[in-house]
Design a protein around this motif. Structure first.
Motif, mmCIF file in Angstrom:
data_model
loop_
_atom_site.group_PDB
_atom_site.id
_atom_site.type_symbol
_atom_site.label_atom_id
_atom_site.label_comp_id
_atom_site.label_asym_id
_atom_site.label_seq_id
_atom_site.Cartn_x
_atom_site.Cartn_y
_atom_site.Cartn_z
ATOM 1 N N GLY A 107 0.792 -1.224 0.000
ATOM 2 C CA GLY A 107 0.000 0.000 0.000
ATOM 3 C C GLY A 107 0.821 1.270 0.000
ATOM 4 N N GLY A 110 0.141 3.109 -3.013
ATOM 5 C CA GLY A 110 -1.279 3.024 -3.328
ATOM 6 C C GLY A 110 -1.808 4.163 -4.179
ATOM 7 N N THR A 148 0.024 3.959 3.319
ATOM 8 C CA THR A 148 -0.700 2.690 3.440
ATOM 9 C C THR A 148 -2.064 2.908 4.064
ATOM 10 O OG1 THR A 148 1.325 1.375 3.583
ATOM 11 C CG2 THR A 148 -0.664 0.414 4.525
ATOM 12 N N PHE A 151 -4.360 4.537 1.542
ATOM 13 C CA PHE A 151 -4.804 3.566 0.544
ATOM 14 C C PHE A 151 -5.861 2.634 1.127
ATOM 15 C CE2 PHE A 151 -3.798 -0.464 -1.928
ATOM 16 C CZ PHE A 151 -4.412 -0.035 -3.102
#
Length: 243
Positions: A107, A110, A148, A151
């Motif tokens: 991620g 992302g 992360t 995302f």
């Protein structure tokens, strides 16, 4: 035709998404996680140039088998979102074949996944390495937690199913406050279907030696049953399904 960098592929069951999977490992990753068991996938140059047609030819060889086994295609790495155009086209082609698609990612990149790519993604295997930003930096040596989390929240807003992966490393990711922070993030993501607590192992140590690299966790033992139970319990206490 888009060309990617493919490190290798394999057939797996039960560990890279539902059913039996064709798993393609793409080359290149921006993170340098201390527990990484595939340092041979860190660099794009470690992969061979592969067109979407090339990869689909390989996938088609296993198409009937993976359909009968209730599986699909997983793109892993390395970090597949270093090659978003390649991922998008492969997943779109898999969708045409009615093959389930799974994206295995940290991620961290992302933001590179546009809506078209995610529209062709049935499942995201999301590796949340830490819930504490300082610990995340220590684990990855190059990364930040915020991308992360951003995302993950975007996936949840879209309703994209997620399996969360958390690698449990004694002395690195096992602090109760760190685990609680990961569980807190995940508990707010309604499209999460399960959490996988993955015990650290040293199975990749030989790869480091072959590459002339030092494995950072060579002296770290695998987590014992008591630690695994405690950490899994922290996730279950937040109402999460844990594997």
């Amino acid at each position: 035709m888009t060309t990617g960098r493919l490190h290798s592929f394999d057939i797996s069951t039960g560990v890279d998404g539902p059913g039996t999977r064709f798993v393609a490992f793409l080359a290149g990753c921006p993170l340098r996680c201390q527990y990484c068991h595939s340092p041979d996938t860190w660099y794009r140059r470690s992969g061979r140039p592969t067109t979407v047609d090339d990869l689909m030819t390989e996938i088609r060889r296993y198409e009937r088998f993976i359909k009968v086994a209730g599986g699909g295609v997983t793109l892993s790495g390395g970090e597949p979102l270093q090659q978003p155009d390649f991922v998008r086209e492969v997943f779109a082609r898999c969708r045409q074949l009615k093959l389930h698609t799974a994206l295995d990612t940290s991620g961290f990149l992302g933001d590179r996944a546009d809506d078209e790519l995610l529209d062709a993604t049935d499942l995201v295997l999301l590796d949340i390495k830490s819930g504490d930003p300082a610990t995340y930096r220590q684990v990855t040596r190059t990364g930040r937690l915020a991308p992360t989390v951003r995302f993950a929240r975007r996936l949840a807003e879209r309703g994209t199913p997620m399996w969360i992966r958390f690698v449990l490393v004694p002395g690195l990711t096992d602090d109760p406050a760190n685990v609680a922070a990961v569980a807190g993030i995940v508990a707010e993501l309604p499209s999460v279907q399960r959490v996988e607590v993955l015990p650290f192992h040293r199975l990749g140590a030989a790869k480091y030696a072959a590459m002339g690299l030092t494995f950072p966790l060579a002296d770290t033992a695998a987590p014992g049953p008591g630690l695994l139970d405690r950490v899994r319990g922290q996730f279950r206490d937040r109402g999460l399904v844990v594997c």
